[in-house]
Design an enzyme around this catalytic site. Structure first.
Site: not given
Length: 555
Positions: A222-223, A249, A275, A317, A358-360
């Site tokens: 959607h971006s 979207s 997220k 999560k 890591l790094g996201s």
């Protein structure tokens, strides 16, 4: 000392850190170049003392070449600075003497102007003095600079340049290698769709898929900027790739219908989701709609169009969630589980749970890097906080391999070893940046670590599985789990009630509804049971234990 005076010292020290980080071959080359520049100066000095003239340059260049070659044969350039022993220096001295003798023999016929013997005799101690002093001095300089005080804070206009370091250096374990046989099963020669293709995980999925020769790759995001960026990268790196970029979207059923209706999609990797915990917590309605409705739309379209494999990218999560984001991901899992139970068998649905990547974007590593560049402090919620970590390529490979191994309705997780304490990660980044931690016991350190307290809904430890009973998969480091699901019809009714609750934008009502669907959901607002029951009565809904059909009524 002022920041303006100290800042160059920081830059100089980080230059030394970069030099120290060069691989061994690079260091050897660098020392050879340095000696090649310094040894002629030793000869010039010896010539000036003995004769007052300049040396004949052909002979000087020949002596330098012979000296560097002899020192290399004597393994001087293979010895680490911290391991420069007496034996190495003796060999270097002998090698230098051999180079002088070789020069004497090569120039005795007069073809090249000779260097006087007394000059060569003085050249040897000067060159040895340089070799010893340069190695010992550099060793002392590196040690002192790495422990020298740097400014506790910097101007918001001044930023510390940080050395690049690979994410593997932060991981604390060897990266998990993919099974090549599994890797291409659902991709090679297939029409593949990736939702959230412009995100950190989605874009890496696209790169991995593009390298596996799919028939066609469809991107959804959607971006506009994110979609354009990944599409351009893929077209540049894989010009033969058949690529279609769709702007929209996953909450749009029409868009998904258009994409799947015009292309016989074989495999879907659903990575589109909000997220960021704090953002979703304060924008719960949009977070739930995007994550849950998006998952439901993708699953329904996949089943409707006979997609062979459909994989959901989930999160740790989702296990016993304490935040809206975690609850939305658990609901997305329930949607895929119900879709599998309700499917005719044409589509295989599965889920993958990640630890922290890591790094996201939005992860702790970019945050710590930014805070390091600003001179600190590095902010951590609690000293005891720990998380499971994985690399972005590991995450993408896990998704692809899970789809290849799925039989239907499983949750796949990567065996990431022991969790890593966030404070240890912070200290590792400080050290890799060539800096030191500032503590009450070491006030002259560079970077402070500051504890700011837990955010609402944040856990000290995360989990990857809701219950015991995980079994090995074909990949030795990937585990599979079948977890309890809700009947599709009941879940559909609950989701409709949840959307009614979202329309009210009433947090108490929304959390009560989530608690009804996900009994292990523990929101930090701690909705009282009386308030929860009152809110549910407004929707005329029964607890999840009741499996009888539930009528949908708005208050």
């Amino acid at each position: 000392m002022s920041v303006s005076v100290q800042y160059p010292a920081v830059l100089f020290r980080q230059l030394c850190v970069r030099l120290a980080a060069i691989n061994r071959s690079g260091k050897r080359l660098l020392m050879c170049v340095a000696d090649g520049a310094a040894l002629p100066l030793c000869l010039v000095l010896a010539m000036a003392v003995i004769t007052g003239a300049m040396p004949p340059w052909p002979a000087a260049f020949l002596l330098t070449a012979l000296s560097v070659s002899a020192l290399s044969i004597a393994s001087l350039y293979g010895a680490a600075l911290r391991q420069l022993e007496q034996r190495t220096l003796i060999l270097a001295g002998l090698a230098l003497g051999a180079a002088i003798v070789a020069l004497y023999l090569l120039t005795k016929d007069g073809a090249v102007a000779r260097i006087p013997g007394p000059v060569l005799a003085m050249y040897w101690p000067l060159a040895m003095l340089y070799l010893i002093a340069s190695r010992a001095g550099m060793r002392a300089l590196l040690r002192s600079l790495l422990h020298h005080q740097v400014p506790p804070t910097l101007d918001r206009a001044a930023r510390l340049p940080l050395p690049d370091f690979a994410p593997e250096q932060l991981l604390g374990r060897p990266p998990v290698q993919p099974d090549s046989a599994l890797f291409a099963r659902c991709v090679r020669g297939r029409n593949v769709l990736v939702t959230g293709a412009g995100g950190s995980i989605g874009s890496e999925l696209c790169r991995q898929i593009a390298s596996l020769a799919p028939r066609c790759l469809h991107l959804v995001d959607h971006s506009e900027f994110a979609l354009y960026t990944i599409a351009q990268e893929l077209r540049t790196s894989w010009p033969q790739l058949v690529l279609h970029a769709h702007l929209g979207s996953v909450c749009s059923e029409r868009m998904l219908e258009r994409v799947m209706g015009h292309a016989a999609i074989h495999t879907i990797y659903h990575a589109a989701a909000y997220k960021h915990v704090s953002i979703v917590e304060t924008n719960m309605v949009e977070g739930l709609r995007n994550n849950v409705v998006g998952a439901r739309n993708v699953a329904a379209a996949a089943a409707r169009h006979g997609v062979h494999t459909c994989v959901l990218v989930s999160s740790d999560k989702a296990v016993r969630p304490s935040t809206i984001m975690g609850a939305s991901k658990r609901l997305s899992e329930l949607v895929f589980q119900a879709a599998q139970d309700d499917a005719s068998g044409a589509t295989t649905f599965s889920m993958v749970r990640f630890g922290n990547v890591l790094g996201s974007s939005g992860s702790v590593v970019p945050l710590f890097r930014q805070q390091l560049q600003q001179g600190g402090p590095l902010t951590i919620t609690d000293a005891a906080m720990e998380r499971y970590f994985m690399l972005i390529p590991e995450a993408a490979q896990l998704v692809i391999q899970a789809g290849a191994m799925a039989e239907g309705g499983e949750v796949f997780v990567l065996d990431m070893g022991a969790p890593l304490r966030i404070v240890d990660l912070a200290r590792r980044m400080i050290a890799l940046a060539g800096l030191t931690e500032r503590t009450p016991h070491y006030p002259q350190g560079d970077i402070e670590i500051r504890y700011v307290g837990l955010y609402p809904g944040e856990k000290l430890q995360e989990e990857l599985l809701i219950a015991d009973g995980a079994t090995p998969s074909r990949h030795p480091r990937i585990l599979r789990m079948k977890e309890q699901a809700l009947p599709a019809a009941l879940l559909d009714q609950y989701l409709e009630l949840l959307l009614v609750a979202c329309a009210s934008n009433d947090r108490c009502l929304i959390e009560a509804m989530l608690k009804t669907i996900i009994t292990e959901f523990t929101p930090q607002t701690a909705v009282r049971s009386a308030d929860s029951e009152a809110a549910l009565r407004r929707l005329r809904v029964q607890p999840v234990a009741a499996v009888a059909p539930v009528a949908v009524h708005a208050s």
